[in-house]
Design a protein around this motif. Structure first.
Motif: not given
Lengths: 401, 309, 510
Positions: A150, A154-156, A161, A164-165, A168, B281, B283-284, B287-288, B291-292
């Motif tokens: 990520f 995706l530069n998150i 992340t 969140m994971f 999860i 899940l 939210s991820m 965000l994916a 994000s840009k």
């Protein structure tokens, strides 16, 4: 001036010494706060039933005559050692990511998923311990890879992340293990996963090392060679970071990602690899704990993330991100939480140890503040000389900014 | 269906309140990852006050005092973050993480201590009566936090966009040097931003627990709601209106975990954990994809140092 | 002359930073209604002096008087209260705010804390009318041109009714047209009775707009002159202290085969929708130094990033020694013989927290010379680093183990130059290799670059300094708004002619 006028070794020792002093300051302040807290809660018992047991921790029973007779007086020390192994590993996980400029707050999730991988191989597949450990590592690595991907592509921010994971991972593991009571790994009678010693003894990490039976010494159920494996890994990580081109690349990315890119280092790859390794370390830590029989997973009650993940942050920061330092800080944090349980619980809940450990991380967050002070104290004599060289250098440049 | 609406409103308001808190903190330039811990502390303080108040007190005061103490506790606790990250220029993420760890520990110690005083048990659980917080409007039971939340939403939007304070606050999060050069005290504004986030986070913590339960186990903290609120804030692009919508969206998932077995969803045969997992899940995934074009305050996360220009 | 003739006097100001005297007994007196230039090279102490006036720094010695009375300026608020305003070199604008919000920030008209923007808008529009400062108050700052951002900054000062206006290097980021506009605005402001301090190192601008000029050199006060009574040559001599002659001794170039062949390269901009680099084609041969000249922000940086692989290009091809490297990784470009002295040595050139020796192998640590099966050969690295330090005279406190951050800018740059040249490249790309350095270091680096050329390598120099462009290069390409608009022989072209092309006033088909 072309000649080296200070020994690099001396400089390095000074840096190391500074870190150790800074860590000790954090610990002392943390303990003082803990003591104050104890006094606020119950001044009468604060010292003897509260603070002293925290400090003595596992060693409190060493001199206990009753326990001595049955040879159990070292058991709580054994417990400290058992609990230290996963902490050292999560500490290494956090420290390793930090060196690459990443904050791995996801060690808890990686630890959880790693634990699942290891336990599955043990309870369901009955694999030998080393194979289970390997799978735990791989599962952790996989969970670490996600925030890495990520971040790189995706530069998150890896922090968000990872968080969140964490959740999860926790929910996934709980549902897989429990599965409404039908999970293959779930022992309904004990309402937790099956104990390894009952269902797959060969999946337990051995406790004999070169003929030394650790169980014989400590008489603590889940004592094993795990601690030595953790120390071994710490040394390997130290070597990777400081002696290899790979470590050079990772640290370059951590210090200055743009310069690393300029140098032809694939910074995306470095980010992902750093997180994979960080995850693997956390997963390995979970394996070291659960495969030693340190605990069984209780999916009904484990609705909060395992604390080993967050304690890893204290371990790493306390060690100033030094892998070998993590061994000592891991042992210390384990000592502290064992100490929490040694307090007389009617007066003081064991979580007071977590309070102290939380304060220590809080202090570590700005420990660089007093690190600078310590360093200047340490190098006072050399300072005048340094200043002189600095001055000539700066004058030469004459740069306004 | 009414049940779904009920829980969505409960969780939606909680997420919104806490995300608004995060929004103030981040607009001032401080990343507040400690929201989870602030919620825990707020909830703990509010509940302890609630259970300790003598039963003779009128319902209004009972509600008011417990909410006020939750808000105050959150505010005080967030001062620790402000002090570390603004005055001592600590790493905001590490400082926040420390406060999260600390919050659960403190809450457990105090709750156990309280129970211990009652009957010598070491239980981490608090039981309480929540009747005073609830009202029924037609078929739906709503709680006082719905009204408080909606009022605070409007207030937050006005403060951010219509007042001198809001303009200055946002300037500090975007370009503190610019704010400083026109005579704005960046440190003060950041303190204000963080304290507001503590205030809202504290209320949010209580709002999460009180309406939906009568007993709470503090070992689970607030089970990640604070982190979810961060995602809501990002998804809401740091704007109050959008935060409200994002909060409601996430709340639907969260609500499903509570009620799935009483609806048609039970036929899907999914476990509670899967529903619990869903908002994270979701939210991820969101965000994916978004994000840009993130519009995070530019200077967030960076300690401001007057000396460095 | 009576004291009160001066609105601001800075008397005998001394400001010391650790290890450096940035201002040494400097006196500056500003008359009401004049445009007063402050001239000096990079590092002469101009910005420090202005920061003292604006309350950002406290001087160790000296005092500031306003209208003949001693005042204390402890922070920008004090400066504001004394009606001193400043347009900083790097604008202090909140990018996601509107122009109006930026102007009123800090002095917001309000009722009980609620913003009252209507009055403010009226006042801003009036001011913009009166001084010819065209802005759209509702535009968001990040969407408007640099010129309008600067006008916003000026309006910020006027809105606060500042009387003393400081402009810190205001023309560096502007196009020639915008510069002309700014000059006119400054004259209008002075005519309305505002007093202006104008910081610059561009002599032509000073001669065009300023009434008087104070010159600083290396933190010291050199003198104050009326621009009417002086010449560019005299000012120049005051600024640099001697008739500088950056002439580099070099033989005529003997271009050989083509090393770098750039064809139709186009690079998209990250800021706006247009392309930053448009259809650029040229070649660099062995034994020549080709210089890409132009005013800052005309696509040079983006072009170099695309050329070196730091960014992607959207069209075109790049060939190095006959090999297509358009899509090659940075590492592979380096292997193919490309060396790059980057524009920003702190961002790209060095890992500041690494030691000097670690930085010396930044591009080469993976070579068998420095590693065996993944393990770094520390002895080899040390030996190599020691040799480069010796050979290129890189000075540092502790030799190879010095942390790069602690070194002076000149020596950091020397280390980068040493590293990039010693790689023995086929093509050396040097971007602003001497920015911010003192004369000695500049001469040294110029010699090294010529030596690379004489060794039969190709050199692409990117520079903003016309002196450097004229003296070092064998061929000049001018870049304007992302396009090559002219090609020249430095021996036959004049600086004035180059300037016209750099400003976009003239162009030729290349």
């Amino acid at each position: 001036m072309k000649k080296k006028n200070t020994s690099p070794l001396l400089e390095r020792t000074k840096g190391g010494l500074t870190s150790v002093i800074a860590a000790l300051i954090c610990i002392v302040i943390g303990l003082i706060f803990g003591l104050v807290f104890l006094f606020i809660l119950d001044a009468e018992h604060a010292w003897k039933e509260g603070f002293v047991p925290i400090i003595q921790a596992g060693f409190r029973n060493v001199g206990n005559e009753t326990l001595k007779k049955v040879g159990m007086n070292w058991a709580t020390v054994g417990q400290e050692i058992v609990e230290a192994a996963p902490l050292i590993m999560t500490g290494l996980s956090v420290a390793f990511a930090f060196k690459t400029g990443l904050f791995n707050i996801g060690a808890a999730g990686q630890y959880t998923v790693g634990a699942f991988g290891g336990l599955f191989c043990a309870i369901v597949l009955h694999l030998p311990w080393w194979a289970c450990l390997l799978v735990a590592t791989l599962f952790g690595a996989l969970w670490g890879a996600i925030p890495g991907l990520f971040k790189a592509y995706l530069n998150i921010n890896e922090v968000i992340t990872s968080i969140m994971f964490n959740w999860i991972g926790l929910y996934a593991v709980n549902t897989l293990i429990y599965n409404r009571g039908n999970g293959v790994m779930y022992n309904l009678k004990q309402s937790q996963t099956y104990a390894l010693k009952d269902v797959s003894p060969r999946s337990l990490i051995p406790s004999k090392l070169f003929g030394w039976d650790m169980y014989g010494t400590f008489k603590y159920g889940s004592i094993s060679i795990a601690i030595f494996l953790a120390i071994l890994v710490a040394v390997v990580i130290l070597v990777i970071l400081n002696k290899t081109t790979f470590g050079y690349e990772l640290k370059a990315c951590g210090h200055n990602a743009s310069a690393a890119k300029y140098a032809g280092i694939n910074e995306k790859r470095s980010i992902v690899l750093a997180m994979v390794i960080a995850g693997a370390l956390a997963g390995f830590g979970a394996g070291l704990y659960y495969l030693a029989g340190g605990a069984q997973w209780d999916p009904q009650n484990s609705t909060a993330l395992p604390s080993a993940g967050f304690d890893g942050i204290s371990v790493a920061l306390l060690a100033s991100l030094n892998p070998v330092g993590c061994i000592f800080s891991g042992l210390f944090i384990s000592h502290l939480s064992t100490g929490g349980a040694q307090m007389t619980q009617i007066y003081f809940p064991s979580e007071i140890a977590d309070v102290v450990s939380g304060i220590i991380i809080y202090l570590c967050a700005f420990s660089s503040l007093f690190k600078g002070k310590i360093l200047s104290l340490l190098s006072r004599p050399a300072k005048a000389k340094e200043k002189a060289t600095e001055q000539t250098a700066k004058e030469k440049e004459g740069n306004e900014q | 269906m009414t049940l779904l609406i009920k829980y969505t409103l409960i969780y939606g308001i909680v997420l919104m309140l806490v995300a608004l808190g995060g929004c103030f903190s981040e607009h001032s330039g401080v990343i507040n990852i400690a929201l989870e811990g602030i919620m825990v502390v707020g909830a703990m303080a509010g509940l302890l006050v609630l259970v300790m108040l003598p039963s003779s007190i009128v319902a209004f005061w009972r509600v008011f005092l417990s909410i006020a103490s939750a808000a105050l506790a959150g505010l005080l606790y967030s001062a620790l973050l402000a002090f570390a990250s603004i005055n001592l220029k600590a790493d905001q993420t590490i400082g926040g993480t420390a406060l999260n760890v600390l919050a659960t520990a403190i809450a457990l110690v105090l709750v156990k201590r309280y129970n211990n005083g009652l009957g010598g048990t070491q239980s981490p659980k608090l039981s309480f009566a929540n009747g005073d917080f609830l009202f029924t409007i037609g078929p739906i039971t709503v709680n006082v936090f719905l009204f408080i939340g909606l009022i605070l939403l409007v207030v937050a939007a006005i403060v951010l966009y219509r007042t001198r304070f809001g303009l200055r606050l946002m300037a500090c999060g975007e370009h503190p040097q610019a704010a400083d050069s026109v005579g704005i005290n960046v440190y003060k504004m950041r303190w204000a931003g963080v304290l507001i986030s503590g205030f809202l986070g504290g209320i949010g913590g209580l709002a999460y627990i009180v309406p939906a339960a009568q007993i709470w186990n503090f070992e689970v903290g607030v089970s990640g709601m604070g982190f979810l609120a961060l995602a809501v804030m990002i998804f809401g692009q740091w704007k109050p209106g959008r935060i409200f919508l994002a909060a409601m969206f996430f709340a639907v998932f969260k609500a499903l975990a509570n009620i799935y077995d009483s609806t048609f969803l039970s036929a899907l045969n999914l476990t509670k954990e899967i529903y619990n997992m869903m908002p994270f899940l979701a939210s991820m995934i969101i965000l994916a994809f978004t994000s840009k074009k993130s519009r995070a305050p530019k200077a967030e996360g960076a300690p401001y140092d007057k000396g460095m220009r | 002359m009576k004291l009160a003739d001066y609105v601001i006097e800075m008397l005998n100001i001394t400001k010391i930073f650790p290890g450096i005297k940035a201002n040494d007994n400097i006196t500056l007196q500003l008359k009401k209604g004049e445009i007063h230039a402050l001239l000096g090279e990079n590092g002469a102490g101009k910005s420090t002096l202005m920061s003292v006036l604006f309350g950002l720094y406290q001087p160790e010695e000296g005092c500031i008087k306003k209208n003949g009375e001693v005042v204390e300026i402890r922070n920008p608020n004090d400066a504001n209260a004394l009606n001193i305003g400043m347009v900083h070199q790097h604008f202090k604008l909140v990018e996601c705010f509107s122009v109006l919000d930026n102007i009123i920030l800090g002095v917001e008209p309000n009722k009980m804390g609620f913003l009252q923007k209507a009055d403010a808008r009226k006042k801003v529009l009036e001011l913009s009318e009166r001084y010819g400062l065209k802005v759209d108050p509702d535009a968001i700052v990040e969407d408007i041109s640099v010129g309008m951002q600067q006008r916003t900054e000026i309006l910020k000062m006027l809105y606060r009714e500042n009387e003393i206006l400081i402009f810190d290097e205001p023309t560096a980021v502007l196009t020639p047209q915008e510069i002309d506009e700014l000059m006119q605005i400054m004259k209008n402001l002075a005519a309305e009775g505002k007093s202006i301090l104008f910081i610059s190192h561009k002599l032509a601008e000073i001669m065009a707009v300023a009434d008087r000029c104070t010159v600083l050199r290396k933190g010291k006060y050199i003198g104050t002159v009326n621009t009417k009574d002086t010449t560019v040559e005299e000012l120049s001599a005051m600024m640099v202290g001697r008739q500088v002659n950056f002439k580099v001794d070099k033989k005529p170039s003997e271009p050989g085969e083509v090393v770098l062949d750039v064809q139709h390269v186009t690079v998209p901009s990250k800021i706006h929708k247009n392309n930053a680099v448009k259809d650029v084609s040229f070649q660099v041969r062995r034994g020549e130094i080709v210089c890409l000249a132009g005013i800052e922000g005309n696509g040079q940086t983006q072009f170099v990033h695309a050329l070196t692989g730091l960014d992607n290009l959207s069209a075109g091809t790049i060939t190095l020694c006959g090999k297509d490297i358009t899509k090659a990784s940075i590492r592979n470009r380096s292997k193919a013989g490309m060396s790059h002295i980057p524009e920003d040595r702190h961002k790209h050139g060095l890992v500041l927290d690494y030691s000097l020796e670690q930085n010396m192998v930044l591009q080469r640590y993976w070579e068998p010379q420095f590693q065996r099966s993944g393990f770094i050969k520390f002895d080899a690295v040390r030996e190599y680093s020691d040799r480069l330090i010796e050979q290129y005279d890189v000075r540092s406190g502790q030799g190879s183990v010095t942390i790069a951050r602690s070194m002076s800018g000149g020596n950091q740059q020397k280390a980068i130059v040493a590293r990039e040249i010693d790689k023995d490249p086929e093509l050396l790309i040097a971007v602003q290799p001497t920015r911010g350095l003192d004369v000695g270091a500049i001469e040294y680096i110029h010699q090294q670059i010529v030596a690379v050329r004489d060794a039969g390598k190709a050199v692409l120099l990117v520079s903003l300094e016309l002196d450097e462009v004229m003296n070092l290069s064998d061929r000049i390409l001018v870049m304007y708004e992302g396009e090559i608009v002219g090609q020249f022989d430095p021996k036959t072209v004049t600086v004035e002619e180059l300037g016209l092309y750099m400003a976009g006033a003239k162009r030729m088909e290349v």
